[in-house]
Design a protein around this motif. Structure first.
Motif, PDB file in Angstrom:
ATOM      1  N   ALA A  51      22.857  47.167 -12.353  1.00 21.26           N
ATOM      2  CA  ALA A  51      22.650  46.167 -13.409  1.00 21.26           C
ATOM      3  C   ALA A  51      23.036  44.782 -12.903  1.00 21.26           C
ATOM      4  O   ALA A  51      24.035  44.619 -12.191  1.00 21.26           O
ATOM      5  N   TRP A  52      22.236  43.796 -13.307  1.00 18.08           N
ATOM      6  CA  TRP A  52      22.506  42.406 -12.925  1.00 18.08           C
ATOM      7  C   TRP A  52      23.529  41.808 -13.890  1.00 18.08           C
ATOM      8  O   TRP A  52      23.233  41.529 -15.037  1.00 18.08           O
ATOM      9  N   GLU A  53      24.753  41.637 -13.400  1.00 19.50           N
ATOM     10  CA  GLU A  53      25.802  41.005 -14.195  1.00 19.50           C
ATOM     11  C   GLU A  53      25.588  39.496 -14.273  1.00 19.50           C
ATOM     12  O   GLU A  53      25.970  38.837 -15.235  1.00 19.50           O
ATOM     13  N   SER A  54      24.999  38.949 -13.213  1.00 23.18           N
ATOM     14  CA  SER A  54      24.662  37.526 -13.131  1.00 23.18           C
ATOM     15  C   SER A  54      23.564  37.412 -12.076  1.00 23.18           C
ATOM     16  O   SER A  54      23.267  38.391 -11.379  1.00 23.18           O
ATOM     17  N   PRO A  55      22.952  36.235 -11.929  1.00 24.31           N
ATOM     18  CA  PRO A  55      21.904  36.097 -10.902  1.00 24.31           C
ATOM     19  C   PRO A  55      22.402  36.381  -9.488  1.00 24.31           C
ATOM     20  O   PRO A  55      21.595  36.627  -8.587  1.00 24.31           O
ATOM     21  N   GLN A  56      23.720  36.336  -9.259  1.00 23.78           N
ATOM     22  CA  GLN A  56      24.268  36.557  -7.921  1.00 23.78           C
ATOM     23  C   GLN A  56      25.016  37.885  -7.779  1.00 23.78           C
ATOM     24  O   GLN A  56      25.555  38.183  -6.708  1.00 23.78           O
ATOM     25  N   GLU A  57      25.072  38.683  -8.842  1.00 26.90           N
ATOM     26  CA  GLU A  57      25.881  39.905  -8.798  1.00 26.90           C
ATOM     27  C   GLU A  57      25.130  41.071  -9.426  1.00 26.90           C
ATOM     28  O   GLU A  57      24.733  41.006 -10.587  1.00 26.90           O
ATOM     29  N   CYS A  58      24.937  42.133  -8.636  1.00 23.84           N
ATOM     30  CA  CYS A  58      24.246  43.338  -9.098  1.00 23.84           C
ATOM     31  C   CYS A  58      25.141  44.540  -8.828  1.00 23.84           C
ATOM     32  O   CYS A  58      25.409  44.889  -7.665  1.00 23.84           O
ATOM     33  N   LEU A  59      25.648  45.174  -9.896  1.00 24.07           N
ATOM     34  CA  LEU A  59      26.658  46.224  -9.770  1.00 24.07           C
ATOM     35  C   LEU A  59      26.090  47.603 -10.087  1.00 24.07           C
ATOM     36  O   LEU A  59      25.231  47.757 -10.961  1.00 24.07           O
ATOM     37  N   ARG A  60      26.626  48.614  -9.383  1.00 24.29           N
ATOM     38  CA  ARG A  60      26.214  49.998  -9.648  1.00 24.29           C
ATOM     39  C   ARG A  60      26.858  50.495 -10.941  1.00 24.29           C
ATOM     40  O   ARG A  60      28.068  50.423 -11.119  1.00 24.29           O
ATOM     41  N   LYS A  61      26.042  50.994 -11.864  1.00 21.32           N
ATOM     42  CA  LYS A  61      26.517  51.575 -13.124  1.00 21.32           C
ATOM     43  C   LYS A  61      26.325  53.086 -13.147  1.00 21.32           C
ATOM     44  O   LYS A  61      27.018  53.796 -13.859  1.00 21.32           O
ATOM     45  N   ILE A  62      25.317  53.565 -12.419  1.00 24.61           N
ATOM     46  CA  ILE A  62      25.034  54.990 -12.304  1.00 24.61           C
ATOM     47  C   ILE A  62      24.700  55.257 -10.833  1.00 24.61           C
ATOM     48  O   ILE A  62      23.912  54.511 -10.241  1.00 24.61           O
ATOM     49  N   PRO A  63      25.270  56.330 -10.235  1.00 32.69           N
ATOM     50  CA  PRO A  63      26.274  57.237 -10.802  1.00 32.69           C
ATOM     51  C   PRO A  63      27.634  56.556 -10.942  1.00 32.69           C
ATOM     52  O   PRO A  63      27.949  55.619 -10.212  1.00 32.69           O
ATOM     53  N   GLN A  64      28.438  57.069 -11.886  1.00 36.68           N
ATOM     54  CA  GLN A  64      29.732  56.442 -12.171  1.00 36.68           C
ATOM     55  C   GLN A  64      30.853  56.977 -11.285  1.00 36.68           C
ATOM     56  O   GLN A  64      31.936  56.401 -11.239  1.00 36.68           O
ATOM     57  N   SER A  65      30.576  58.063 -10.575  1.00 38.68           N
ATOM     58  CA  SER A  65      31.606  58.677  -9.736  1.00 38.68           C
ATOM     59  C   SER A  65      32.030  57.744  -8.604  1.00 38.68           C
ATOM     60  O   SER A  65      31.198  57.113  -7.939  1.00 38.68           O
ATOM     61  N   GLN A  66      33.341  57.663  -8.374  1.00 40.59           N
ATOM     62  CA  GLN A  66      33.865  56.852  -7.280  1.00 40.59           C
ATOM     63  C   GLN A  66      33.546  57.475  -5.923  1.00 40.59           C
ATOM     64  O   GLN A  66      33.654  56.823  -4.880  1.00 40.59           O
ATOM     65  N   ARG A  67      33.156  58.752  -5.929  1.00 38.72           N
ATOM     66  CA  ARG A  67      32.859  59.452  -4.674  1.00 38.72           C
ATOM     67  C   ARG A  67      31.418  59.226  -4.219  1.00 38.72           C
ATOM     68  O   ARG A  67      31.032  59.689  -3.146  1.00 38.72           O
ATOM     69  N   GLN A  69      28.278  57.782  -2.450  1.00 40.13           N
ATOM     70  CA  GLN A  69      28.134  57.070  -1.183  1.00 40.13           C
ATOM     71  C   GLN A  69      27.368  55.759  -1.341  1.00 40.13           C
ATOM     72  O   GLN A  69      27.308  54.958  -0.407  1.00 40.13           O
ATOM     73  N   LEU A  70      26.775  55.540  -2.524  1.00 44.26           N
ATOM     74  CA  LEU A  70      26.054  54.293  -2.761  1.00 44.26           C
ATOM     75  C   LEU A  70      27.034  53.127  -2.878  1.00 44.26           C
ATOM     76  O   LEU A  70      28.133  53.289  -3.430  1.00 44.26           O
ATOM     77  N   PRO A  71      26.684  51.949  -2.384  1.00 51.55           N
ATOM     78  CA  PRO A  71      27.578  50.786  -2.513  1.00 51.55           C
ATOM     79  C   PRO A  71      27.756  50.399  -3.981  1.00 51.55           C
ATOM     80  O   PRO A  71      26.846  50.583  -4.798  1.00 51.55           O
ATOM     81  N   THR A  72      28.927  49.873  -4.326  1.00 49.41           N
ATOM     82  CA  THR A  72      29.195  49.465  -5.715  1.00 49.41           C
ATOM     83  C   THR A  72      28.477  48.165  -6.064  1.00 49.41           C
ATOM     84  O   THR A  72      28.214  47.887  -7.228  1.00 49.41           O
ATOM     85  N   THR A  73      28.139  47.370  -5.057  1.00 51.58           N
ATOM     86  CA  THR A  73      27.397  46.127  -5.287  1.00 51.58           C
ATOM     87  C   THR A  73      26.222  46.059  -4.313  1.00 51.58           C
ATOM     88  O   THR A  73      26.248  46.681  -3.246  1.00 51.58           O
ATOM     89  N   ILE A  74      25.224  45.293  -4.696  1.00 50.61           N
ATOM     90  CA  ILE A  74      24.056  45.071  -3.850  1.00 50.61           C
ATOM     91  C   ILE A  74      24.297  43.827  -2.997  1.00 50.61           C
ATOM     92  O   ILE A  74      24.677  42.770  -3.534  1.00 50.61           O
ATOM     93  N   ASP A  75      24.100  43.942  -1.691  1.00 51.89           N
ATOM     94  CA  ASP A  75      24.323  42.793  -0.815  1.00 51.89           C
ATOM     95  C   ASP A  75      23.249  41.731  -1.039  1.00 51.89           C
ATOM     96  O   ASP A  75      22.206  41.980  -1.649  1.00 51.89           O
TER      97      ASP A  75
END
Length: 400
Positions: A51-67, A69-75
């Motif tokens: 999900a785009w939190e702002s035009p410069q920040e895109c955060l992983r919302k699914i899957p919610q597991s901390q384990r 392997q997907l990055p928590t943010t998009i570079d």
């Protein structure tokens, strides 16, 4: 998969999501239910959402597991690639990093020209999928979550506009899109919500070659709340009809569901009719709705008023009566919501039941589409410059 099965799955998915939104769940819970809907109802093998939190920040919302392997943010480089994706596309056709290539599709979630999120999906083999519906379902969830943030920031008007625009899309999708001419009956509908969305509802369910179920309903209230309640009502109606065609059973089950969801704070008026073409027989229950008119050759015009009280106020219903009319042929059925007869002119006079009955007596011979258009012209002449203040639905059916 058959079209009817796809529609049933879509309705179940929409019901799951709208119930979660109505329950005012947290963002985390909504994302969890959204993921379950994608994988449980729509049968995707994997799902991820950024999900785009702002035009410069895109955060992983699914899957919610901390384990995960997907990055928590998009570079930043991947963000630039995502910003160019305006339609569903295969991951293999993008330049995204290899860690995302375990997914087959990427679906952008765009609302009013703004990217809210990007959904990554994997399928089971070559199974046919409906990416347009995924976009619609994702829009519902993401706009609801976005609105929670806007409310927290006290931008209520913007939140309302987002909800209304999306609810209108959902409501239009749930209502029958086209009702084609049939060899045994013909049907036309006029539907006009007072605002972008409304609490009026109609449905036509062909049970078999010899049977059809007609329904028109009106939920108390207006706007987004009424529209979501009506969406739940339609999904419930179709689910119940799959198990029983007995009108009293349908009405009792609908009343129980509405009462459980609203605790008596809201209600729905319903007219439900079952017509058998071979027997020329109509059975109906009117649950507190404005009585439809039935004009049949050689008979006085009838108002179909028997049945029960409104649904959702009492559980169980205090009384219930089913009525059956024989030899219904060469007949015209006109069902409507209160917005039709309660519309008024510059002298504050309502159009009313009497004028409507007189109109039917004069114009019952017209084809159904011409009948409705002529009725709308009559309403416009009566109202002059006064704008309607309520939703209006007109369902006109001719049995040959």
């Amino acid at each position: 998969m058959a079209v009817k099965d796809k529609q049933d799955i879509a309705l179940k998915a929409l019901l799951e999501v709208t119930q979660a939104i109505n329950a005012n769940l947290s963002e985390e819970q909504l994302y969890r239910i959204y993921q379950f809907t994608l994988q449980g109802y729509l049968h995707f093998s994997k799902a991820a959402l950024y999900a785009w939190e702002s035009p410069q920040e895109c955060l992983r919302k699914i899957p919610q597991s901390q384990r995960s392997q997907l990055p928590t943010t998009i570079d930043e480089q991947s963000q630039q690639i995502l910003s160019t994706i305006q339609h569903p596309i295969r991951l293999s056709q993008t330049q995204l990093p290899s860690i995302f290539k375990v997914y087959d599709w990427i679906v952008p979630v765009i609302h009013q020209g703004k990217a809210l999120a990007h959904v990554f999906l994997s399928t089971y083999g070559e199974e046919e999928i409906d990416l347009e519906f995924v976009q619609t379902l994702s829009n519902i969830v993401l706009v609801a979550i976005e609105n929670k943030r806007l409310v927290r920031k006290q931008i209520e008007q913007e939140a309302l506009q987002r909800e209304l625009a999306l609810a209108q899309r959902v409501q239009r999708m749930l209502l029958p899109a086209q009702i084609a001419h049939q060899d045994k009956f013909d049907l036309a509908v006029f539907y006009q919500p007072h605002r972008n969305v409304g609490g009026d509802f109609y449905d036509v369910i062909r049970i078999s070659q010899e049977e059809v179920l007609l329904c028109i309903a009106d939920v108390s209230g207006k706007g987004i709340g009424a529209a979501l309640m009506m969406a739940n009502f339609q999904a419930s109606l179709r689910a119940i009809v799959k198990n029983t065609h007995h009108l009293p059973d349908i009405i009792h089950q609908l009343n129980e569901l509405i009462y459980e969801n609203t605790q008596g704070e809201n209600f729905i008026t319903v007219f439900l009719a079952h017509y058998h073409f071979g027997k020329k027989q109509m059975s109906y229950i009117n649950a507190g709705h404005h009585p439809p008119f039935l004009y049949s050759a050689g008979r006085p015009i009838q108002q179909l008023s028997r049945g029960s009280t409104v649904l959702g106020c009492f559980c169980p219903l205090p009384f219930l009566e089913i009525s059956t009319i024989e030899k219904v042929e060469k007949a015209l059925l006109l069902a409507y919501t209160d917005g039709l007869v309660e519309i008024h002119n510059t002298q504050s006079e309502q159009y009313g039941i009497e004028k409507l009955e007189q109109f039917i007596q004069r114009n019952h011979h017209l084809p159904v589409h011409e009948f409705i258009q002529s009725l709308l012209n009559d309403l416009n002449t009566f109202c002059q410059e006064v704008q309607p203040h309520d939703d209006c639905t007109i369902l006109c059916c001719r049995f040959f």
